[in-house]
Each structure stands twice: as structure tokens, then as C-alpha cells.
Scaffold this active site. Structure first.
Site, mmCIF file in Angstrom:
data_model
loop_
_atom_site.group_PDB
_atom_site.id
_atom_site.type_symbol
_atom_site.label_atom_id
_atom_site.label_comp_id
_atom_site.label_asym_id
_atom_site.label_seq_id
_atom_site.Cartn_x
_atom_site.Cartn_y
_atom_site.Cartn_z
ATOM 1 C CE LYS A 269 -4.430 0.750 0.090
ATOM 2 N NZ LYS A 269 -5.572 -0.128 -0.240
ATOM 3 C CG ASP B 140 -7.253 3.154 -1.082
ATOM 4 O OD1 ASP B 140 -7.598 1.968 -1.029
ATOM 5 O OD2 ASP B 140 -7.477 3.952 -0.137
HETATM 6 N N1 GLU Z 1 -7.285 0.047 -3.056
HETATM 7 C C1 GLU Z 1 -8.034 -1.133 -3.367
HETATM 8 C C2 GLU Z 1 -8.081 -2.036 -2.159
HETATM 9 O O1 GLU Z 1 -8.145 -1.549 -1.046
HETATM 10 C C3 GLU Z 1 -7.576 -1.801 -4.639
HETATM 11 C C4 GLU Z 1 -6.139 -2.211 -4.695
HETATM 12 C C5 GLU Z 1 -5.669 -2.724 -6.066
HETATM 13 O O2 GLU Z 1 -6.466 -2.792 -6.986
HETATM 14 O O3 GLU Z 1 -4.494 -3.038 -6.149
HETATM 15 O O4 GLU Z 1 -8.108 -3.239 -2.235
#
Ligand code: GLU
Length: 450
Positions: free
Chosen positions: A131, A171
Site C-alpha cells: 500500500k 484508493d
Molecule cells: N485500493 C483497493 C483495495 O483496497 C484496490 C487495490 C488494487 O487494486 O491493487 O483493495
């Protein structure tokens, strides 16, 4: 030599974690929620104790923190802090979103990266966890300012990512526009065209239904849970919070499945539309939030319904709750309202929107509760499918992708049943945590001490 205990104790483990990660309250909260269900299981499986798996899983592989310098429209130099937490790559390249929001700090990104480990494992696809993001506030910035920020951010991040290394996505505060700016800059710097970011536009390697996937998946997961009880979303009154990408498409799928969505929210308050949303109203919201970047109160003016300033929707009557805004938006008091009003189930579209105390209150009242790592895994799952399409240089059709998403949500639900079936109910928290854990833990055991 110090004798090692052959059991893990929750309090001692948490004390150590808090000491090693001071002040990172959201990270503590996310780990404690998982530890509560995992530790009894670990204590029954000595190989995980012997290999210190949970200690290793709660320590990111690496954390990259960097300065992001950019110039605003007035020619002033601005400085933000950028991050990428590469949490765990035991079962695939690091994978997870980027968040641009003033609240972003290391603790929040570690909580999100940790959750991602379990979520990505549950998708059945080969994805590790990560992340990242920055404390940059896109609100009120011009398009060119956002572009310059994204380019500056990617100039540093590009050194640490790659299609087989780490694949970021969106996100909160990072949507198609920001992904496009970042992908453009990545491509320019690396002089390569690879699927190193997901959530891209269709013209340059994006996948159909990626933008719908998190919200659709969250509604499908609710439908799976209700189906298991011989029920369905049809005819149910639903409270949805948020009005961004996740909320928009959760609302759309709920409507398609016959539910009535009566609320949406943003950081300024929530709208209550007792007649329920329809496709026309939803289109208005998508345009308002994605293109015009306006406030949710404009919906209330346009469709003549009530706007509740600075409030959340959880005290209203209804059957199903879909928190799709952000972390810790359902606190104990809100949970008590849901219990009092006889809610049947809750499916988390956001990451950790329900506090620990609130989850306990819901579970005690036998409200069916789906944690985000299961219920909102549809987004990252379709990101995984975008990676596959990029690798084979093909684009699948909408129907095929929607079918695959449905199957993945069904399989996640099945894993929760396999690991979370109790005497008289399904414990989805335990089921998701254990099922997500086992795959990653077994890979780590197989690798030995690394
Ligand atoms: N931010 C999204 C999540 O919390 C998607 C992450 C992604 O597609 O890599 O899962």
C-alpha cells in the site's frame, strides 16, 4: 539460551507490536482484529509458532518513505511525503492501492498493507500485498497541479515498482485520472510499456469492470451471505455511505439485485432519499463526484431530499448496511443503532470502516458481518485480472470479467464458510482471517528463514 514459548499469547503479542510500532493506532487495530482470530489457530499448529510466522507477517518486507516536491499554479514550491509499504510478497508481487489524502501517515498505510495481505490471498489470485500514497490533498487542486504532483510522486516511486515487483493501483483520492498521470510518467521514465499499474484506462491496458469491481463485489458478497440463509437483497432497504467509486457501484449493483438504496455520504454529511436511488440519480452522482468534484448536498438540492450536515447515516431504519467511505466510520454508538433497528447484515466496502467495539456489538447481536478483506476484495481481484490480461496482451470481454468476478466472490465466501463455520452461525471475520492467513503462512514456511 532463552527458552521460547510454544504458544502465542494475544496480550503479550500486542504489547510487543505496540512497542515496536509506537503511535500507529490504525495498524494496531488491524493487527489486533486479525490476531484475535489467528492466535488460537496458530497455537494449534506448532509449525507456525516454530517459524515465527505471525511475527514475520506483521513486519512489512520494507517501507519506502520519500519527499515529493512539486510546483503549484502560483509557482510556489510544495513538499509532501510519499510512501510505499511493500508488505509481503510470499504469494506474488506486492499489490495494493495508493491513497492521496491529508490523513495519510505510516500507521494508516501499514494497516492497509497488512489487510491487503489477507485480502489478496482470499482472491485466489497470485498477489502479494502493499500500500502507498501521500499526505497530498487533491481537493481544490487544479488538474495541472494534480498532474505535477503525480509526476513528482512517480519519479521516485518508479525506482521501486515493476510488473513483477510491485503493482500499485488506486484508493481514496487516486482514480483513473491520477493513475493515468502516474502511468504516463512511469512509461516515460522507464521507457517500457508494461502493466505496472492497474486501474488504467481501457485505451492503454486497463480492464473492463475494474472501476465497478469493488462496489459490485461488495454487493455480490452480501448476496452470497444472504443466499446462504435462504434470503436475498431483493426488496431490502439499504444504507450506503460514501459517494466515491466504491459506493457508486455498490449502489448500482444493489439496485440491479432489487434493493433500495436510501443514503449516500461524503465528508460533509449524508443525503437521505426515502424514495431510493435510480439509474438517473446515480448518473448524477457519478458525474458530480467523478467529473465535477462537487459536494453531496447538491444531490439533496437537485432531487429535493434531506441533507444531514456532518452526520453519518447509521441511525436510520433499514435492513442492510454498506459502509463504503473510509476507516472507522461505524463506531459503537452507530452499531447500537443498527442493532436496535433490526439490521440483518453488513458488508464492508471500505477498509476497516467498523471499529473493533462496533464489530463485537454487531456479532453479539447476530448481525451477519462481512469484513472488508473479504467483501471488498473484488477491486483488487479485477486488478489481478488486469495484470493477467496485460501479461498475455489480450483484453477480455465485459461478460467474461463479470463472470470471473462473481466466481471469485463466491469462492471467497466459500473459504469463509470452510474456516468460519461455528455451531449456529458463520463467523466471517474468523473465516476470512484464517483462510487468508493459511495460504501466505504456508508459503512462508516453505521458503524457510528469509
Ligand atoms: N485500493 C483497493 C483495495 O483496497 C484496490 C487495490 C488494487 O487494486 O491493487 O483493495
Amino acid at each position: 539460551m532463552l527458552a521460547r514459548s510454544n504458544t502465542l499469547n494475544l496480550n503479550e503479542f500486542m504489547q510487543g507490536l505496540v512497542k515496536r510500532n509506537p503511535g500507529e493506532i490504525e495498524f494496531h487495530q488491524a493487527v489486533e482484529e486479525v490476531a484475535t482470530s489467528i492466535i488460537p489457530f496458530i497455537n494449534e499448529h506448532p509449525k507456525y509458532i516454530k517459524n515465527q510466522i505471525f511475527e514475520r507477517m506483521t513486519e512489512p518486507d520494507r517501507t519506502i518513505i520519500f519527499r515529493v516536491c512539486w510546483e503549484d499554479d502560483e509557482g510556489h514550491i510544495r513538499t509532501n511525503r510519499g510512501y510505499r509499504v511493500q508488505f509481503n510478497n510470499a504469494i506474488g508481487p506486492y499489490k495494493g492501492g495508493l491513497r492521496f489524502h491529508p490523513s495519510v501517515n505510516l500507521g494508516i498505510l501499514k494497516f492497509l498493507g497488512f489487510e491487503q495481505t489477507f485480502k489478496n490471498s482470499l482472491t485466489t489470485l497470485p498477489m502479494g500485498s502493499g500500500k502507498g500514497g501521500a499526505d497530498f490533498n487533491p481537493k481544490g487542486k487544479s488538474e495541472r497541479e494534480v498532474m505535477r504532483f503525480c509526476q513528482a510522486f512517480m519519479t521516485e516511486l518508479s525506482k521501486h515498482i515493476g510488473e513483477n515487483v510491485d503493482v500499485p493501483a488506486g484508493d481514496i483520492g487516486v482514480g483513473a485520472r491520477e493513475i493515468s498521470f502516474m502511468f504516463g510518467q512511469y512509461k516515460r521514465l522507464q521507457n517500457e510499456f508494461t502493466g505496472t499499474l492497474t486501474g488504467k484506462a481501457l485505451e492503454f491496458g486497463g480492464s473492463l469492470i475494474r472501476k465497478e469491481a469493488t462496489g459490485y463485489g461488495c454487493a455480490y458478497f452480501m448476496e452470497e451471505m444472504l443466499k446462504h440463509q435462504g434470503d436475498s437483497i431483493e426488496g431490502k432497504t439499504c444504507l450506503v455511505s460514501g459517494s466515491g467509486n466504491v459506493a457508486q457501484f455498490a449502489a448500482q449493483k444493489i439496485m440491479q439485485l432489487g434493493g433500495k438504496v436510501i443514503t449516500l455520504s461524503d465528508s460533509s454529511g449524508f443525503i437521505h432519499d426515502p424514495d431510493g436511488l435510480n439509474e438517473e440519480k446515480l448518473e448524477y452522482i457519478i458525474d458530480l463526484k467523478t467529473n465535477r468534484r462537487g459536494r453531496i448536498s447538491e444531490y439533496a438540492e437537485k432531487f429535493k431530499c434531506k441533507f444531514h450536515k456532518d452526520k453519518r447515516p447509521w441511525s436510520l431504519k433499514g435492513d442492510l448496511a454498506f459502509p463504503c467511505a473510509t476507516q472507522n466510520e461505524i463506531e459503537l454508538e452507530d452499531a447500537k443503532h443498527l442493532v436496535k433497528n433490526g439490521f440483518k447484515a453488513l458488508s464492508e466496502g471500505a477498509n476497516m470502516p467498523t471499529t473493533h467495539e462496533a464489530v463485537s456489538a454487531l456479532l453479539k447481536a447476530k448481525i451477519i458481518f462481512a469484513p472488508g478483506k473479504a467483501a471488498n476484495a473484488g477491486g483488487v481481484a479485477v486488478s489481478g485480472l488486469e495484470m493477467t490480461q496485460n501479461s498475455i496482451r489480450l483484453a477480455w470481454q465485459r461478460e467474461e470479467l463479470e463472470e470471473r468476478l462473481k466466481t471469485i466472490m463466491h469462492d471467497i465466501h466459500q473459504q469463509c464458510i470452510d474456516y468460519g463455520t461455528e455451531k449456529d452461525h458463520i463467523d466471517y471475520v474468523k473465516g476470512a482471517n484464517l483462510a487468508g492467513f493459511v495460504k501466505v503462512a504456508d508459503a512462508m514456511v516453505a521458503y524457510g528463514v528469509i
